[in-house]
Scaffold this active site. Structure first.
Site, PDB file in Angstrom:
ATOM      1  N   ASP A 274     -28.069  -1.919  -4.745  1.00 33.94           N
ATOM      2  CA  ASP A 274     -28.658  -1.212  -3.760  1.00 33.94           C
ATOM      3  C   ASP A 274     -29.140   0.150  -4.218  1.00 33.94           C
ATOM      4  OD1 ASP A 274     -28.817   0.030  -1.125  1.00 33.94           O
ATOM      5  OD2 ASP A 274     -27.261  -1.184  -0.343  1.00 33.94           O
ATOM      6  N   HIS A 297     -32.635  -0.304  -5.033  1.00 37.90           N
ATOM      7  CA  HIS A 297     -33.659   0.230  -3.870  1.00 37.90           C
ATOM      8  C   HIS A 297     -34.228   1.479  -4.053  1.00 37.90           C
ATOM      9  CE1 HIS A 297     -31.674  -2.945  -0.926  1.00 37.90           C
ATOM     10  NE2 HIS A 297     -32.143  -3.333  -1.940  1.00 37.90           N
TER      11      HIS A 297
END
Ligand SMILES: *[C@@H]1O[C@H](CO)[C@@H](O)[C@H](O)[C@H]1NC(C)=O
Ligand SMILES: *[C@@H]1O[C@H](CO)[C@@H](O)[C@H](O)[C@H]1NC(C)=O
Ligand SMILES: *[C@@H]1O[C@H](CO)[C@@H](O)[C@H](O)[C@H]1NC(C)=O
Ligand SMILES: *[C@@H]1O[C@H](CO)[C@@H](O)[C@H](O)[C@H]1NC(C)=O
Length: 470
Positions: A274, A297
């Site tokens: 993430d 991300h």
């Protein structure tokens, strides 16, 4: 016919879970055989105070001398250090003893593995306490061995002031079993799978209500959820750490900041499933620099304003970051319907390689397929993107501001992004309802006419949102 197909689907799912769980077990077995040969410690010298390593009850703390720092080795407090027996009590005892001594060091020695159950290491302690991790701390591998009341985090550091974690060791969250549970969950919801699986996943290391904290040199790997979280804390320094978990680990943020101020994160290597760094509401004066980020991300502010909440973030500086193969580069994301303000954010000298969308502001953030359109938004003003260079694999710039209140003072300066040769089907730069300046060298040329000029009329609305933050 219908029953047949659902039966075979069930069988496939069963097979999938079986394969996944087996792969976790194999790694556990490998670990066991690896640790089997470690010699048991009989005696451990600690400033001349010898303690039986296997004594079941915590040893008394060594007396403090004026000339030496006092160290508290977990082996002297009954840790078995075989990676299988629970060493939580030993760690807790060493912590509690060290906590009472000015400038004490809790030692997790090298070349040992310590299985630690969910634990709270609490202050206030005497100043200048250090947790020296040179060995490995491992979390319980089986989900079933986690008490239901401790699913929020694994290592909970609370109310600690002037404290350092350092060393060449590793904190291993053994997240493998947890990552696969999202799939199992999904099946459970559909009635395929009935075994009890908790809805919450633990963060590996969480600081709560702490200040003047340094975390340096260590590795944090394979967390079930977030790797390192600071909540309600102030005066944080993170330096030279490594965070790593596989790309397919889900929701595993690297560093997560919430309600925290005066934070510096530098010279670290962060890659997980993430955000590399996630900056949430209540954060101010955050400086992130010299970071290698990926997979993951990217570096994100938000998602802010979920469920019409107030969100406030200010004075964020991110510079000298390198990202490879991440989904986003630098990003601000807010949910529709929130309130509050994001202001004074700067992203500069960001090198990207094969990043899907390097520059992003998304005020329509939504974790489902569709979210309801709502009026009202967290206002965004004063965001500087400067010297963002490299390659993108989908869209160079995506700035989608709220229909109800536009973003203002968005500056794009010296943005040079080339499409990555490995992909096709590129989109042009997009700006929606955003005001600001584009300057310097801009590539591709669609960035040139992306922003609107003006937007001064927003000032009053912005001030009213900002006033909610004080
Ligand atoms: C903690 O250590 C630092 C550096 O060694 C020292 O300057 C400081 O005075 C110490 N603080 C306390 C409260 O002992
Ligand atoms: C960074 O951490 C590594 C691993 O613990 C250590 O070997 C190295 O000396 C550290 N570097 C600096 C500059 O402190
Ligand atoms: C903006 O943030 C930076 C740090 O990120 C800070 O140095 C600067 O003073 C802030 N500017 C304003 C106007 O608050
Ligand atoms: C929300 O608004 C956008 C733009 O006005 C529109 O295209 C979209 O269909 C709307 N979505 C929903 C779920 O109403």
């Amino acid at each position: 016919m219908k029953r047949n197909s659902s039966n075979s689907l069930l069988f496939l799912l069963f097979l999938l879970i079986h394969v996944i769980l087996n792969s976790c077990i194999i790694s556990v077995e490998a670990r066991k055989s690896h640790t089997k040969n470690t010699k048991p410690h009989k005696f451990h010298k600690d400033h001349g105070h010898g303690h039986l390593a296997h004594s079941p009850s915590p040893a008394p703390p060594p007396t403090q001398t004026q000339t030496q720092t006092t160290s508290f080795d977990v082996l002297s407090f009954g840790a078995k250090a075989n990676g299988i027996s629970d060493d939580s009590k030993a760690l807790k005892a060493a912590w509690e003893a060290a906590c009472k001594v000015d400038g004490a060091i809790v030692k997790i020695p090298a070349e040992h593995r310590f299985l630690i159950k969910p634990i709270t290491l609490q202050g206030p302690c005497m100043p200048n306490l250090t947790l020296q991790i040179d060995g490995t701390l491992i979390a319980p591998p089986a989900i079933s061995s986690w008490p239901k009341s401790s699913l929020f985090q694994w290592i909970n550091l609370k109310n600690i002031h002037s404290f350092t974690i350092q060393g060449s060791g590793t904190i291993n969250g053994q997240g493998c079993n947890w990552w696969t549970t999202s799939q199992i969950y999904h099946m459970q919801k559909k009635g395929y799978y009935s075994k009890q699986i908790p809805s919450m996943k633990p963060t590996a290391v969480r600081f709560y209500s702490s200040n003047d904290v340094t975390v340096r040199d260590i590795k944090i790997i394979n967390s079930p959820l977030c790797h390192l979280k600071f909540d309600n804390s102030k005066g944080i320094k993170v330096n030279n750490i490594t965070i790593s978990s596989p790309e397919n680990s889900q929701n595993t943020d690297g560093i997560h900041l919430q309600n925290s101020q005066d934070v510096e994160i530098q010279h670290s290597n962060i890659g997980s499933g993430d955000d590399c760094v996630s900056i949430q509401t209540g954060c101010a004066n955050i400086h992130i620099h010299h970071i290698i980020c990926g997979p993951g991300h990217g570096i994100s502010v938000g998602g802010l304003g979920k469920d019409k909440s107030v969100a406030c973030v200010s004075n964020i500086m991110v510079n000298d970051v390198s990202m490879q193969n991440t989904l986003y580069g630098v990003r601000i994301k807010t949910w529709q319907g929130g309130i509050g303000m994001v202001k004074n954010v700067s992203f500069s000298r960001v090198q990207v390689q094969d990043v899907k969308i390097p520059v992003m502001v998304d005020q329509y953030y939504c974790d489902k397929h569709v979210c309801k359109n709502q009026t009202g938004t967290v206002v965004i003003s004063g965001v500087n993107f400067d010297k963002i260079h490299g390659t993108y694999s989908y869209q160079p710039v995506h700035i989608a501001c709220s229909n109800s209140i536009p973003c203002t003072n968005i500056d794009l300066t010296d943005i040079q992004l080339r499409p990555s040769l490995r992909y096709r089907g590129f989109q042009q730069a997009l700006c929606w309802n955003s005001y600001g300046k584009s300057q310097g060298s801009l590539q591709p040329s669609s960035i040139d006419y992306c922003l609107r000029s003006g937007g001064g009329y927003i000032k009053k609305i912005a001030r009213s949102h900002d006033s909610l933050c004080y």
